[in-house]
Design a protein around this motif. Structure first.
Motif, short mmCIF file in Angstrom:
data_model
loop_
_atom_site.label_atom_id
_atom_site.label_comp_id
_atom_site.label_asym_id
_atom_site.label_seq_id
_atom_site.Cartn_x
_atom_site.Cartn_y
_atom_site.Cartn_z
N GLN A 25 0.85 -1.19 0.00
CA GLN A 25 0.00 0.00 0.00
C GLN A 25 0.88 1.24 0.00
N GLN A 26 0.32 2.33 -0.49
CA GLN A 26 0.97 3.65 -0.45
C GLN A 26 0.35 4.41 0.71
N ASN A 27 1.20 4.96 1.58
CA ASN A 27 0.73 5.71 2.74
C ASN A 27 0.71 7.20 2.44
N SER A 28 -0.01 7.97 3.25
CA SER A 28 -0.15 9.41 3.02
C SER A 28 1.17 10.16 3.13
N ASP A 29 2.16 9.60 3.84
CA ASP A 29 3.45 10.28 3.98
C ASP A 29 4.45 9.86 2.90
N ASP A 30 3.95 9.30 1.81
CA ASP A 30 4.75 8.85 0.66
C ASP A 30 5.60 7.61 0.93
N THR A 31 5.38 6.94 2.06
CA THR A 31 6.06 5.67 2.30
C THR A 31 5.14 4.54 1.82
N ARG A 32 5.71 3.37 1.75
CA ARG A 32 4.93 2.18 1.42
C ARG A 32 4.99 1.21 2.59
N SER A 33 3.91 0.48 2.78
CA SER A 33 3.87 -0.60 3.75
C SER A 33 3.54 -1.88 2.99
N ARG A 116 -4.49 -24.78 1.61
CA ARG A 116 -4.03 -23.56 0.94
C ARG A 116 -4.72 -22.33 1.55
N PRO A 117 -4.02 -21.18 1.59
CA PRO A 117 -4.56 -20.00 2.29
C PRO A 117 -5.42 -19.07 1.43
N GLU A 118 -5.94 -19.55 0.31
CA GLU A 118 -6.74 -18.67 -0.53
C GLU A 118 -7.91 -18.08 0.25
N ARG A 119 -8.25 -16.86 -0.12
CA ARG A 119 -9.37 -16.20 0.54
C ARG A 119 -10.69 -16.81 0.10
N ALA A 120 -11.59 -16.98 1.06
CA ALA A 120 -12.93 -17.49 0.77
C ALA A 120 -13.87 -16.34 0.42
N GLY A 121 -13.59 -15.16 0.98
CA GLY A 121 -14.44 -14.01 0.71
C GLY A 121 -13.88 -12.76 1.35
N GLN A 122 -14.46 -11.63 0.97
CA GLN A 122 -14.09 -10.34 1.55
C GLN A 122 -15.35 -9.57 1.89
N ASP A 123 -15.26 -8.81 2.96
CA ASP A 123 -16.33 -7.91 3.38
C ASP A 123 -15.72 -6.52 3.38
N ARG A 124 -16.03 -5.73 2.37
CA ARG A 124 -15.41 -4.42 2.22
C ARG A 124 -16.31 -3.29 2.74
N SER A 125 -17.29 -3.62 3.55
CA SER A 125 -18.13 -2.56 4.12
C SER A 125 -17.26 -1.70 5.04
N GLY A 126 -17.28 -0.40 4.81
CA GLY A 126 -16.48 0.54 5.59
C GLY A 126 -15.02 0.60 5.18
N TRP A 127 -14.62 -0.21 4.21
CA TRP A 127 -13.21 -0.30 3.80
C TRP A 127 -12.72 1.00 3.17
N GLU A 128 -13.48 1.57 2.27
CA GLU A 128 -13.05 2.81 1.60
C GLU A 128 -12.91 3.94 2.61
N GLU A 129 -13.82 4.01 3.58
CA GLU A 129 -13.75 5.05 4.61
C GLU A 129 -12.52 4.86 5.49
N LEU A 130 -12.20 3.61 5.85
CA LEU A 130 -11.02 3.33 6.66
C LEU A 130 -9.76 3.75 5.92
N ALA A 132 -9.43 5.90 3.44
CA ALA A 132 -9.40 7.35 3.28
C ALA A 132 -9.02 8.03 4.59
N GLY A 133 -9.57 7.57 5.70
CA GLY A 133 -9.27 8.17 7.00
C GLY A 133 -7.81 8.02 7.38
N LEU A 134 -7.17 6.95 6.93
CA LEU A 134 -5.75 6.73 7.24
C LEU A 134 -4.83 7.17 6.10
N GLY A 135 -5.41 7.67 5.00
CA GLY A 135 -4.61 8.14 3.87
C GLY A 135 -3.87 7.02 3.15
N VAL A 136 -4.51 5.89 3.01
CA VAL A 136 -3.87 4.71 2.40
C VAL A 136 -4.47 4.44 1.02
N THR A 137 -3.61 4.10 0.08
CA THR A 137 -4.01 3.66 -1.25
C THR A 137 -3.52 2.24 -1.46
#
Length: 151
Positions: A25-33, A116-130, A132-137
């Motif tokens: 991810q790209q963080n708001s301070d121009d670093t990556r995590s 195998r660790p494949e994802r079974a599903g995702q719940d992205r409710s509130g994800w975009e807000e989280l 945006a609030g942390l400045g993460v892309t």
């Protein structure tokens, strides 16, 4: 791994395994995590030594296998819970958990899946807000190949 000749004992040192960047991810301070993994074994169990860099986010999700997570260092907020050093979590196949937010020093985990660790599903409710609030892309998942068997 074939068990045609009976069960095997495999021993190795996790510090000799390469780190694979599996999420970024790209963080708001121009670093990556990132999430980095040292794959210990891939068959029949999937075993990984996982590092979440500071501030790394993962959406609420589930896996197609049972999973045991042990926090070795640091902390990660999982939904409303703070998982710190010594926390162990047992997740049954399909159980949702998250979102995950790595603490200011990141976190080091030891994870074991009974498949195998494949994802079974995702719940992205509130994800975009989280994010945006942390400045993460979110960045595209880095290209990597899982090893057949590390140890």
């Amino acid at each position: 791994m074939s068990r045609a000749n009976g069960p095997r004992l495999r021993v190795g040192n996790v510090h000799e395994l390469p780190w694979l960047r599996t999420r970024e991810q790209q963080n708001s301070d121009d670093t990556r995590s990132a999430v980095q993994n040292r794959i210990v074994a891939s068959e029949p169990m999937f075993v990984t030594y996982t590092r979440y860099e500071p501030g790394m986010l993962l959406a609420r999700h589930s896996h197609q296998a049972d999973e045991v997570i042990f926090i070795l260092e640091g902390e990660v907020r999982v939904g409303e819970q703070l998982w710190s050093e010594g926390t162990v979590a047992i997740l049954e196949e399909g159980a949702f958990f998250g979102p995950l937010v790595a603490g200011p020093k990141g976190a080091l985990l030891f994870e074991v899946f009974n498949g195998r660790p494949e994802r079974a599903g995702q719940d992205r409710s509130g994800w975009e807000e989280l994010k945006a609030g942390l400045g993460v892309t979110e960045l595209p998942i880095p290209g990597f190949a899982l090893p057949e068997d590390a140890i």
